[in-house]
Design a protein around this motif. Structure first.
Motif, PDB file in Angstrom:
ATOM      1  N   HIS A 160       0.704  -1.224   0.045  1.00 25.90           N
ATOM      2  CA  HIS A 160       0.047  -0.167  -0.056  1.00 25.90           C
ATOM      3  C   HIS A 160       0.912   1.291   0.070  1.00 25.90           C
ATOM      4  CE1 HIS A 160      -3.470  -2.575   0.586  1.00 25.90           C
ATOM      5  NE2 HIS A 160      -2.892  -2.908   1.641  1.00 25.90           N
ATOM      6  N   ASP A 161       2.265   0.982   0.007  1.00 26.25           N
ATOM      7  CA  ASP A 161       2.951   2.270   0.399  1.00 26.25           C
ATOM      8  C   ASP A 161       3.224   3.087  -1.151  1.00 26.25           C
ATOM      9  OD1 ASP A 161       5.729   3.892   0.244  1.00 26.25           O
ATOM     10  OD2 ASP A 161       5.328   3.314   2.257  1.00 26.25           O
ATOM     11  N   ALA A 162       3.161   4.254  -1.055  1.00 24.09           N
ATOM     12  CA  ALA A 162       3.237   5.157  -2.318  1.00 24.09           C
ATOM     13  C   ALA A 162       4.498   4.765  -3.283  1.00 24.09           C
ATOM     14  CB  ALA A 162       3.304   6.739  -1.973  1.00 24.09           C
ATOM     15  N   ASN A 163       5.707   4.596  -2.227  1.00 22.67           N
ATOM     16  CA  ASN A 163       6.937   3.960  -3.222  1.00 22.67           C
ATOM     17  C   ASN A 163       6.811   2.807  -3.864  1.00 22.67           C
ATOM     18  OD1 ASN A 163       8.303   6.046  -1.599  1.00 22.67           O
ATOM     19  ND2 ASN A 163       8.836   4.656  -0.003  1.00 22.67           N
ATOM     20  N   PHE A 164       5.795   2.042  -3.726  1.00 20.92           N
ATOM     21  CA  PHE A 164       5.487   0.853  -4.425  1.00 20.92           C
ATOM     22  C   PHE A 164       5.018   1.129  -5.871  1.00 20.92           C
ATOM     23  CE2 PHE A 164       3.210  -2.981  -6.074  1.00 20.92           C
ATOM     24  CZ  PHE A 164       4.226  -4.091  -5.683  1.00 20.92           C
ATOM     25  N   TRP A 165       4.408   2.035  -6.122  1.00 24.54           N
ATOM     26  CA  TRP A 165       3.945   2.581  -7.384  1.00 24.54           C
ATOM     27  C   TRP A 165       5.053   2.371  -8.284  1.00 24.54           C
ATOM     28  CZ3 TRP A 165      -0.530   2.033  -9.327  1.00 24.54           C
ATOM     29  CH2 TRP A 165      -1.020   2.622 -10.643  1.00 24.54           C
ATOM     30  N   THR A 166       6.242   2.777  -8.078  1.00 24.41           N
ATOM     31  CA  THR A 166       7.382   2.604  -9.016  1.00 24.41           C
ATOM     32  C   THR A 166       7.581   1.148  -9.459  1.00 24.41           C
ATOM     33  OG1 THR A 166       9.043   2.373  -7.367  1.00 24.41           O
ATOM     34  CG2 THR A 166       8.557   4.624  -7.898  1.00 24.41           C
TER      35      THR A 166
END
Length: 281
Positions: A160-166
């Motif tokens: 769920h962390d925004a960093n995972f979007w990469t």
């Protein structure tokens, strides 16, 4: 009467179909007769949710402690989900025995990078549901070339962390991936930033499913974005009421949100649904 009412092949099929369609009936079916027990016992372990379905959990750990042969676990357990309370040593031992699993799922507290070599050796593994950050140890350690990811056709990521979007764009290029499930938390990011891929970059991909849990707040958000729009990628959004119930139904061959999403996309491609509609419900 000494003879069975049905030929053995038909009798076995009746019991197996009943067990697969109504798994709650399996404990009762096991007590009918010795030959029925031999047919049905493996189906008890077809889909096991460790520490969620306590009857199945006790049964599979008892079988492990009794020293059942590794071949039994390899053949019997097709789908395994790990929840929270068993000791990691017990879980790793069980996982190492279940080498024939097709589907693996885990809550964050139940997995560890030490499981990666075990999972990588599972030649039949096609479906996985977990946090990649937790499985690999941290974001920086996620290796999209790792063997465990190369044969997956269905992947639900719990990150769920925004960093995972990469990682989402590169995930879509996994060689066998056809279905990617994402949390609704990424929907706004997707609409704002898009994805650095187009359909031709990931020819195997059939569905990207953003999943909303049923609830007043999430339902309101879900309803607010249902405006016609055409996407280059096969985007679908849908609601689910019982994720783990759906997981087990799918493991036992029953209809689930993935089957519903597949049907939706097929009907959209056939022109039965407007090309600009991306919401299932």
């Amino acid at each position: 009467m000494d003879e069975p009412a049905f030929p053995p092949e038909l009798e076995r099929e009746i019991y197996e179909v009943t067990a697969l369609k109504y798994p709650g009936s399996i404990p009762s079916l096991l007590r009918i007769a010795r030959h029925v027990h031999s047919w049905i016992e493996p189906l008890l372990y077809r889909a096991v949710q460790v520490d969620s379905d306590m009857k199945a959990t006790r049964a599979i750990f008892d079988a492990m402690k009794r020293g059942r042969a590794p071949e039994f676990f390899h053949a019997a357990v097709h789908h395994l989900a790990l929840h929270s309370s068993s000791t990691r040593a017990d879980v790793k031992q069980l996982l190492s025995l279940c080498t024939g699993i097709r589907g693996f799922a885990s809550m964050d507290t139940s997995i560890h990078p030490s499981m990666l070599p075990i999972l990588a050796g599972m030649r039949h593994l096609r479906r996985m549901c977990c946090s990649l950050e937790v499985l690999f140890g941290n974001f920086d350690s996620i290796d999209l070339k790792h063997p465990v990811l190369q044969t997956l056709t269905h992947l639900d990521v719990f990150d769920h962390d925004a960093n995972f979007w990469t990682f989402v764009g590169p995930l879509l290029r996994l060689p066998s991936l056809t279905h990617l499930g994402l949390s609704r938390n990424y929907w706004d990011t997707f609409n704002r930033d898009g994805l650095p891929v187009v359909g031709s970059d990931c020819p195997a991909l059939q569905i990207i499913l953003f999943q909303w849990p049923v609830g007043i707040e999430s339902q309101a958000h879900y309803d607010s974005i249902k405006e016609p729009r055409r996407y280059d990628l096969p985007i679908v959004i849908g609601l689910y009421d019982d994720y783990w119930g759906d997981w087990e139904d799918e493991a036992r061959g029953l209809l689930t949100f993935w089957a519903e999403a597949d049907d939706f996309v097929l009907r959209r491609r056939a022109g039965e649904i407007e090309a600009t509609r991306f919401w299932i419900h």
